[in-house]
Enzyme design. Structure first.
Site, short mmCIF file in Angstrom:
data_model
loop_
_atom_site.label_atom_id
_atom_site.label_comp_id
_atom_site.label_asym_id
_atom_site.label_seq_id
_atom_site.Cartn_x
_atom_site.Cartn_y
_atom_site.Cartn_z
N GLY A 9 53.56 30.57 54.76
CA GLY A 9 53.05 31.79 54.12
C GLY A 9 51.53 31.78 53.98
N GLY A 12 49.35 35.07 53.75
CA GLY A 12 49.49 35.99 52.62
C GLY A 12 48.34 35.82 51.64
N THR A 123 57.45 30.37 40.52
CA THR A 123 56.73 31.41 39.77
C THR A 123 57.17 31.40 38.30
OG1 THR A 123 56.63 33.81 39.43
CG2 THR A 123 58.50 33.01 40.67
N ASP A 124 56.31 31.91 37.43
CA ASP A 124 56.70 32.00 36.01
C ASP A 124 57.79 33.04 35.80
OD1 ASP A 124 55.25 34.40 36.25
OD2 ASP A 124 54.02 34.06 34.47
N GLU A 125 58.06 33.86 36.83
CA GLU A 125 59.07 34.91 36.66
C GLU A 125 60.48 34.33 36.56
OE1 GLU A 125 58.45 38.61 38.50
OE2 GLU A 125 56.30 38.29 38.72
N TYR A 147 63.94 39.39 42.97
CA TYR A 147 62.86 38.48 43.40
C TYR A 147 62.88 37.22 42.55
CZ TYR A 147 58.15 36.46 43.16
OH TYR A 147 57.09 35.58 43.12
N LYS A 151 63.73 33.32 43.61
CA LYS A 151 62.77 32.23 43.40
C LYS A 151 63.38 31.13 42.52
CE LYS A 151 59.03 31.98 44.53
NZ LYS A 151 58.37 31.44 45.77
N ARG A 211 51.24 40.48 31.24
CA ARG A 211 51.28 39.40 32.22
C ARG A 211 50.17 38.42 31.86
NH1 ARG A 211 55.34 41.60 32.69
NH2 ARG A 211 56.46 42.33 34.55
N GLY A 273 64.68 46.95 34.77
CA GLY A 273 64.64 45.51 34.44
C GLY A 273 63.24 45.00 34.17
P1 NAD Z 1 52.33 37.53 49.73
O1 NAD Z 1 53.44 38.51 49.76
O2 NAD Z 1 50.92 38.01 49.68
O3 NAD Z 1 52.44 36.56 50.98
C1 NAD Z 1 53.66 36.04 51.45
C2 NAD Z 1 53.43 35.45 52.83
O4 NAD Z 1 54.66 34.86 53.28
C3 NAD Z 1 53.01 36.49 53.88
O5 NAD Z 1 51.96 35.99 54.67
C4 NAD Z 1 54.28 36.68 54.70
O6 NAD Z 1 54.03 37.06 56.06
C5 NAD Z 1 54.90 35.30 54.62
N1 NAD Z 1 56.36 35.31 54.84
C6 NAD Z 1 57.26 36.15 54.25
N2 NAD Z 1 58.48 35.89 54.73
C7 NAD Z 1 58.37 34.85 55.61
C8 NAD Z 1 59.27 34.12 56.42
N3 NAD Z 1 60.59 34.40 56.43
N4 NAD Z 1 58.79 33.11 57.18
C9 NAD Z 1 57.46 32.82 57.20
N5 NAD Z 1 56.55 33.49 56.49
C10 NAD Z 1 56.99 34.50 55.69
O7 NAD Z 1 52.65 36.58 48.49
P2 NAD Z 1 51.69 35.78 47.50
O8 NAD Z 1 51.36 36.63 46.35
O9 NAD Z 1 50.62 35.13 48.28
O10 NAD Z 1 52.71 34.66 46.96
C11 NAD Z 1 52.81 33.40 47.63
C12 NAD Z 1 53.79 32.53 46.87
O11 NAD Z 1 53.34 32.37 45.52
C13 NAD Z 1 55.20 33.10 46.79
O12 NAD Z 1 56.11 32.04 46.93
C14 NAD Z 1 55.25 33.71 45.40
O13 NAD Z 1 56.57 33.73 44.92
C15 NAD Z 1 54.39 32.73 44.63
N6 NAD Z 1 53.73 33.25 43.42
C16 NAD Z 1 52.96 34.38 43.48
C17 NAD Z 1 52.29 34.82 42.36
C18 NAD Z 1 51.39 36.03 42.39
O14 NAD Z 1 50.85 36.43 41.35
N7 NAD Z 1 51.14 36.64 43.55
C19 NAD Z 1 52.43 34.12 41.14
C20 NAD Z 1 53.23 32.97 41.11
C21 NAD Z 1 53.86 32.54 42.26
P1 TYD Z 2 53.08 43.39 39.79
O1 TYD Z 2 51.68 43.31 40.29
O2 TYD Z 2 54.12 44.05 40.65
O3 TYD Z 2 53.51 41.88 39.44
P2 TYD Z 2 54.84 41.33 38.70
O4 TYD Z 2 55.77 42.44 38.41
O5 TYD Z 2 55.40 40.38 39.71
O6 TYD Z 2 54.32 40.67 37.46
O7 TYD Z 2 53.10 44.11 38.36
C1 TYD Z 2 52.35 43.61 37.27
C2 TYD Z 2 52.61 44.51 36.07
O8 TYD Z 2 52.09 45.80 36.37
C3 TYD Z 2 54.07 44.71 35.75
O9 TYD Z 2 54.23 44.83 34.33
C4 TYD Z 2 54.41 46.03 36.39
C5 TYD Z 2 53.12 46.80 36.27
N1 TYD Z 2 52.87 47.81 37.33
C6 TYD Z 2 52.64 49.14 36.99
O10 TYD Z 2 52.63 49.52 35.79
N2 TYD Z 2 52.43 50.04 37.98
C7 TYD Z 2 52.44 49.68 39.30
O11 TYD Z 2 52.26 50.57 40.17
C8 TYD Z 2 52.67 48.30 39.64
C9 TYD Z 2 52.69 47.87 41.08
C10 TYD Z 2 52.88 47.40 38.62
#
Ligand code: NAD
Ligand code: TYD
Length: 335
Positions: A9, A12, A123-125, A147, A151, A211, A273
């Site tokens: 990944g 991403g 993830t914390d989720e 999701y 996870k 968050r 949810g």
């Molecule tokens: P993102 O959606 O930006 O990136 C995901 C990447 O994974 C992309 O490059 C996508 O092409 C690749 N991918 C998806 N399916 C795939 C597959 N089957 N095989 C190979 N590659 C694949 O996500 P992100 O925000 O960078 O999150 C990365 C990781 O961190 C995830 O595991 C997510 O659960 C975790 N995470 C994210 C956050 C956040 O705030 N974004 C917080 C905590 C944990």
């Molecule tokens: P998001 O960025 O989707 O992250 P996560 O749900 O994984 O924490 O959303 C962050 C917070 O923002 C969540 O409480 C949902 C809210 N949100 C909106 O109110 N409007 C939006 O269009 C989006 C994408 C998120």
């Protein structure tokens, strides 16, 4: 020091920031990125570093490609996942397939070939609602979205491969990341780019949902600490900077930074949810590794907003592609 690290990944948001972090802080480590390039994967995220790492386009759920890569690596950092809660509500199967089954394929390859370290990015989720206090590593898992549930499955699968087969897996449960190169379906880049296009900021429900926000580079330094360590296999670490903010507070920072008024805020239907509060306690990470976040929240948020202001060439093509169909369906707008 890990010699050769497979980053799944890596095209991403967090994965690409992590590759950037590793090339800067560990230039002697070889990096292989495995990424399927889904809608969220974007080679532009690392275009300026082309040639400094190896890229393999492939699916983590494909045992043939995974087996060949794991065989030659001594460390794995597993970011690849389907990551957007709203999409998981409509397409849960994609999340089970990549997040759960893909993790299984990777763990099987690690079992077969042996690795020195497997950092699983959870993830914390997975905790679900943080009630009364930030979640602790010992709290029960009560994920509320497909999701988060996928996870949680992957998170416990990684643990089980440690308990059963001795895979040296550590599990990171980080709070919400912000920073450059985040796909604009997520709250912060969505609101910034909407505002820059003169569009409304769609706040789900009342917008008081909280968050726990952390700059992506602080997440990267925590993952690096887990990757370089040889101990604590099978353990879980929360990652947080302790910066809890509501959606309305985030919208306010963005609008103030851009010099815009709150008339752009539009309350829309709530997310099914919708978790009221995600927050984690990172005392264990701080104590074990001496890790500290190094980004001031307000200042780093302003810089992040500014990054999107200065890089329309990055988000412009995204917003005019697959994103447009998603946006119209998700927000039922025809603009
Ligand atoms: P993102 O959606 O930006 O990136 C995901 C990447 O994974 C992309 O490059 C996508 O092409 C690749 N991918 C998806 N399916 C795939 C597959 N089957 N095989 C190979 N590659 C694949 O996500 P992100 O925000 O960078 O999150 C990365 C990781 O961190 C995830 O595991 C997510 O659960 C975790 N995470 C994210 C956050 C956040 O705030 N974004 C917080 C905590 C944990
Ligand atoms: P998001 O960025 O989707 O992250 P996560 O749900 O994984 O924490 O959303 C962050 C917070 O923002 C969540 O409480 C949902 C809210 N949100 C909106 O109110 N409007 C939006 O269009 C989006 C994408 C998120």
């Amino acid at each position: 020091m890990r010699q050769k690290v497979l980053v799944t990944g890596g095209m991403g948001f967090i994965g690409s920031n992590f590759v950037r972090y590793m090339l800067k802080h560990h230039p002697d480590t070889d990096i292989i990125v495995l990424d399927k390039l889904t809608y969220a994967g974007n080679p532009a995220n690392l275009a300026d570093l082309e040639g400094e790492f190896r890229f393999v386009k492939g699916d983590v759920a494909d045992p043939v490609v995974v087996d060949a890569l794991v065989k030659e690596c001594d460390g794995i950092v597993h970011f690849a996942a389907e990551t957007h809660v709203d999409r998981s509500i409509d397409y849960a199967g994609d999340f089970v397939r990549t997040d759960v089954y893909g993790t299984f394929v990777l763990l099987e390859a690690a079992r077969k070939h042996g690795v020195d370290r497997f950092v699983h990015i959870s993830t914390d989720e997975v905790y679900g609602e943080a009630v009364g206090r930030p979640s602790l590593e010992t709290d029960e898992l009560a994920p509320k979205s497909p999701y988060a549930a996928s996870k949680a499955g992957a998170d416990r699968l990684a643990f089980s491969y440690h308990a059963t087969y001795g895979i040296p897996a550590v599990i990171s449960r980080c709070a919400n990341n912000y920073g450059p190169y985040q796909y604009p379906e997520k709250l912060i880049p969505l609101f910034v780019t909407n505002a820059l296009e003169g569009k409304k900021l769609p706040v789900y429900g009342h917008g008081r949902n909280v968050r726990d926000w952390i700059h992506v580079d602080d997440h990267c330094s925590a993952v690096d600490a887990m990757l370089q360590d040889d101990g604590h296999a099978g353990e879980t670490f929360n990652v947080s900077a302790g910066e809890e903010r509501s959606v309305l507070e985030i919208a306010d920072i963005i609008l103030r930074t851009l010099g815009l008024g709150d008339d752009l805020i539009e309350h829309v239907a709530d997310r099914p949810g919708h978790v009221m509060r995600h927050a984690v306690d990172a005392a264990k990470l701080r104590k074990t590794y001496g890790w500290r976040p190094s980004h001031d929240f307000e200042e780093s948020m302003r810089r992040t907003v500014q990054w999107y202001v200065e890089h329309p060439e990055w988000w412009g093509p995204i917003r005019s592609g697959e994103f447009r169909d998603y946006y119209e369906k998700q927000y039922m707008l025809a603009d």
